[in-house]
Design a protein around this motif. Structure first.
Motif, mmCIF file in Angstrom:
data_model
loop_
_atom_site.group_PDB
_atom_site.id
_atom_site.type_symbol
_atom_site.label_atom_id
_atom_site.label_comp_id
_atom_site.label_asym_id
_atom_site.label_seq_id
_atom_site.Cartn_x
_atom_site.Cartn_y
_atom_site.Cartn_z
ATOM 1 N N ASP A 45 -96.239 26.583 -41.649
ATOM 2 C CA ASP A 45 -95.264 27.018 -43.012
ATOM 3 C C ASP A 45 -94.949 25.942 -43.290
ATOM 4 O OD1 ASP A 45 -96.003 29.623 -42.804
ATOM 5 O OD2 ASP A 45 -94.133 30.368 -41.951
ATOM 6 N N LEU A 46 -94.756 24.848 -42.572
ATOM 7 C CA LEU A 46 -94.103 23.451 -43.014
ATOM 8 C C LEU A 46 -95.089 22.905 -44.132
ATOM 9 C CD1 LEU A 46 -92.997 21.728 -40.002
ATOM 10 C CD2 LEU A 46 -91.706 23.264 -41.327
ATOM 11 N N GLY A 47 -96.563 23.411 -44.325
ATOM 12 C CA GLY A 47 -97.446 22.680 -45.071
ATOM 13 C C GLY A 47 -98.477 21.951 -44.384
ATOM 14 N N CYS A 48 -98.715 22.173 -43.303
ATOM 15 C CA CYS A 48 -99.723 21.629 -42.553
ATOM 16 C C CYS A 48 -101.234 21.912 -43.040
ATOM 17 C CB CYS A 48 -99.721 21.434 -41.114
ATOM 18 S SG CYS A 48 -97.999 20.842 -40.379
ATOM 19 N N ASP A 49 -102.232 21.163 -42.893
ATOM 20 C CA ASP A 49 -103.372 21.541 -43.036
ATOM 21 C C ASP A 49 -104.351 22.131 -41.977
ATOM 22 O OD1 ASP A 49 -104.080 20.069 -45.749
ATOM 23 O OD2 ASP A 49 -102.811 18.579 -44.786
ATOM 24 N N GLN A 50 -103.824 21.773 -40.977
ATOM 25 C CA GLN A 50 -104.723 22.140 -39.774
ATOM 26 C C GLN A 50 -103.964 22.316 -38.450
ATOM 27 O OE1 GLN A 50 -107.987 19.498 -37.595
ATOM 28 N NE2 GLN A 50 -109.170 20.795 -39.043
ATOM 29 N N LEU A 51 -104.265 23.386 -37.677
ATOM 30 C CA LEU A 51 -103.470 23.577 -36.390
ATOM 31 C C LEU A 51 -104.503 23.245 -35.296
ATOM 32 C CD1 LEU A 51 -101.096 24.998 -34.956
ATOM 33 C CD2 LEU A 51 -102.484 27.167 -35.055
ATOM 34 N N SER A 52 -104.001 22.554 -34.365
ATOM 35 C CA SER A 52 -104.727 22.410 -33.267
ATOM 36 C C SER A 52 -103.910 23.002 -31.828
ATOM 37 C CB SER A 52 -105.005 20.845 -32.768
ATOM 38 O OG SER A 52 -105.639 20.585 -31.639
ATOM 39 N N LEU A 53 -104.770 23.741 -31.218
ATOM 40 C CA LEU A 53 -104.223 24.670 -30.025
ATOM 41 C C LEU A 53 -104.330 23.893 -28.746
ATOM 42 C CD1 LEU A 53 -105.613 28.350 -31.071
ATOM 43 C CD2 LEU A 53 -103.344 27.241 -31.508
ATOM 44 N N GLY A 54 -103.599 23.575 -28.180
ATOM 45 C CA GLY A 54 -103.660 22.605 -26.790
ATOM 46 C C GLY A 54 -103.537 23.462 -25.584
ATOM 47 N N ASP A 55 -104.603 23.280 -24.587
ATOM 48 C CA ASP A 55 -104.276 23.952 -23.521
ATOM 49 C C ASP A 55 -104.032 22.560 -22.547
ATOM 50 O OD1 ASP A 55 -104.329 25.222 -21.021
ATOM 51 O OD2 ASP A 55 -106.700 25.679 -21.027
ATOM 52 N N LEU B 226 -116.756 26.997 -26.533
ATOM 53 C CA LEU B 226 -117.879 27.786 -27.132
ATOM 54 C C LEU B 226 -117.299 29.228 -27.401
ATOM 55 C CD1 LEU B 226 -120.807 26.737 -24.560
ATOM 56 C CD2 LEU B 226 -120.584 26.373 -26.900
ATOM 57 N N THR B 227 -116.377 29.731 -26.872
ATOM 58 C CA THR B 227 -115.777 31.205 -27.279
ATOM 59 C C THR B 227 -115.010 30.813 -28.343
ATOM 60 O OG1 THR B 227 -115.244 31.816 -25.055
ATOM 61 C CG2 THR B 227 -113.738 32.944 -26.508
ATOM 62 N N ALA B 228 -114.451 29.770 -28.683
ATOM 63 C CA ALA B 228 -113.664 29.418 -29.916
ATOM 64 C C ALA B 228 -114.596 29.417 -30.992
ATOM 65 C CB ALA B 228 -112.686 28.146 -29.927
ATOM 66 N N LEU B 229 -115.661 28.769 -30.937
ATOM 67 C CA LEU B 229 -116.963 28.495 -31.879
ATOM 68 C C LEU B 229 -117.235 29.779 -32.256
ATOM 69 C CD1 LEU B 229 -118.763 25.154 -30.818
ATOM 70 C CD2 LEU B 229 -116.589 25.558 -32.119
ATOM 71 N N ARG B 230 -117.498 30.797 -31.323
ATOM 72 C CA ARG B 230 -118.054 32.203 -31.766
ATOM 73 C C ARG B 230 -117.100 33.077 -32.455
ATOM 74 N NH1 ARG B 230 -119.884 31.774 -26.028
ATOM 75 N NH2 ARG B 230 -122.186 31.227 -26.231
ATOM 76 N N HIS B 231 -115.701 32.472 -32.406
ATOM 77 C CA HIS B 231 -114.707 33.161 -33.216
ATOM 78 C C HIS B 231 -114.620 32.432 -34.591
ATOM 79 C CE1 HIS B 231 -113.613 35.650 -30.097
ATOM 80 N NE2 HIS B 231 -112.609 36.216 -30.737
ATOM 81 N N GLY B 232 -115.408 31.563 -34.787
ATOM 82 C CA GLY B 232 -115.468 30.979 -36.217
ATOM 83 C C GLY B 232 -114.784 29.608 -36.280
ATOM 84 N N VAL B 233 -114.161 29.028 -35.155
ATOM 85 C CA VAL B 233 -113.431 27.709 -35.102
ATOM 86 C C VAL B 233 -114.777 26.868 -35.439
ATOM 87 C CG1 VAL B 233 -112.451 26.048 -33.879
ATOM 88 C CG2 VAL B 233 -111.612 28.621 -33.749
ATOM 89 N N VAL C 125 -108.165 26.210 -37.738
ATOM 90 C CA VAL C 125 -107.679 25.865 -36.246
ATOM 91 C C VAL C 125 -108.757 24.973 -35.703
ATOM 92 C CG1 VAL C 125 -107.454 27.167 -34.228
ATOM 93 C CG2 VAL C 125 -106.536 28.372 -35.983
ATOM 94 N N GLY C 126 -108.108 24.136 -34.892
ATOM 95 C CA GLY C 126 -108.919 23.197 -34.088
ATOM 96 C C GLY C 126 -108.446 23.548 -32.647
#
Length: 314
Positions: free
Chosen positions: A180-190, A233-240, A217-218
């Motif tokens: 919401d701050l205006g970022c272009d992309q979100l990277s989810l870190g494990d 690979l699971t994330a890619l199957r979800h469209g990432v 999303v990245g």
């Protein structure tokens, strides 16, 4: 005979092409005990680009006392010249001072680094989650005004060494506030590598329901428990279609003791090329770069593909 490339059998449930967001020069090196000279870092980035990696996170404008390895950020960018600038060469900035230095260097993209958990926000940023969002607000606003591309990292999305399991809703809430701050992309870190495939699906579905689609999303998986490639690979199957990876499997997190290396770029490329997914990367050239970097660091690469294709470099 040993195979130099995987047999190509296209997978219909994966995207045709993905973008690898290479984090080796920044996230990969930030943990190294011996300081890598700026010239070597610049050469590493040049070689990565030469192997076909288009998006490379070059360095970080954090206070040198936090991450001594990256104290030479300005020097590395100077050595790279135009190769280190533009929207495909992001740098990490923790606050407005870091942004000032990044703007001074002429970069075209920045990344901020938030946390899904309170404990890690305090340990890493010395602030609560809410205070860190407040700190990032002017950074993102000013970066956008200057025409920069902005990424938001969220760490501890799948588990936290101090707090244990992290509720999916909590991750979505923090992600939403940063986007919401205006970022272009979100990277989810494990960050500690504890995520599993069902967890990845559930989080991506929840983000999608909250208005953050897979196209923004990245994913950034660590291989502590050997799950990074399966989760990707699971994330890619979800469209990432954006995957963070580190050449040679370098890196972890200096503030999370149990974190081992990132997903190795070579392991990702081997898997994707076998599945018919385009990456734009020349695997042989990338392996050569890893072997060269392992020589600079004085130890073999942890990447399985590098070891298989190169033999362990002495």
């Amino acid at each position: 005979m040993s195979m130099r490339a995987p047999q190509r059998e296209p997978a219909s449930d994966l995207p045709q092409r993905i973008t690898i967001y290479e984090v080796g020069p920044r996230d990969g090196l930030q943990n190294e005990k011996t300081v890598v000279p700026a010239e070597v870092k610049a050469e590493f980035i040049r070689r990565l680009a030469g192997a076909g990696l288009e998006t490379i996170e070059t360095t970080s404008f954090v206070p040198p006392s936090w991450v001594p390895q990256l104290a030479d950020a300005s020097e590395v960018l100077q050595l790279l010249g135009d190769d280190g600038l533009g929207p495909r060469r992001p740098v990490l900035v923790p606050n407005e001072r870091g942004l000032d230095r990044a703007l001074e260097a002429g970069v075209g993209a920045v990344a901020i680094f938030g946390s899904a958990t309170e404990t890690f926000a305090r340990k890493n940023l010395n602030r609560t989650v809410a205070e860190s969002v407040e700190m990032f607000a002017p950074v993102v606003a000013r970066a956008r005004e200057a025409g920069l591309w902005v990424r938001a990292y969220v760490s501890m999305c799948f588990g936290d060494p101090w707090e244990g399991p992290v509720p999916v809703e909590q991750v979505v809430e923090v992600s939403r506030r940063l986007m919401d701050l205006g970022c272009d992309q979100l990277s989810l870190g494990d960050t500690i590598g504890v995520g599993t495939t069902g967890h990845v699906s559930r989080l991506l579905d929840a983000l999608d329901a909250a208005g953050i689609g897979a196209d923004r999303v990245g994913v950034h998986f660590h291989d502590t428990y050997g799950q990074a490639l399966a989760n990707t690979l699971t994330a890619l199957r979800h469209g990432v279609t954006v995957v963070d990876a580190s050449t040679g499997g370098l890196g972890g997190c200096p503030y999370a003791k149990s974190a081992t290396g990132n997903l190795a770029t070579e392991d990702l490329v081997w898997a994707l090329h076998g599945a018919g997914v385009e990456t734009g990367v020349d695997l042989e050239s990338l392996v050569e770069t890893s072997v060269w970097m392992a020589g600079q660091l004085g130890r073999p690469s942890p990447s399985r593909v590098v070891r298989a294709l190169a033999g362990s470099p002495e």
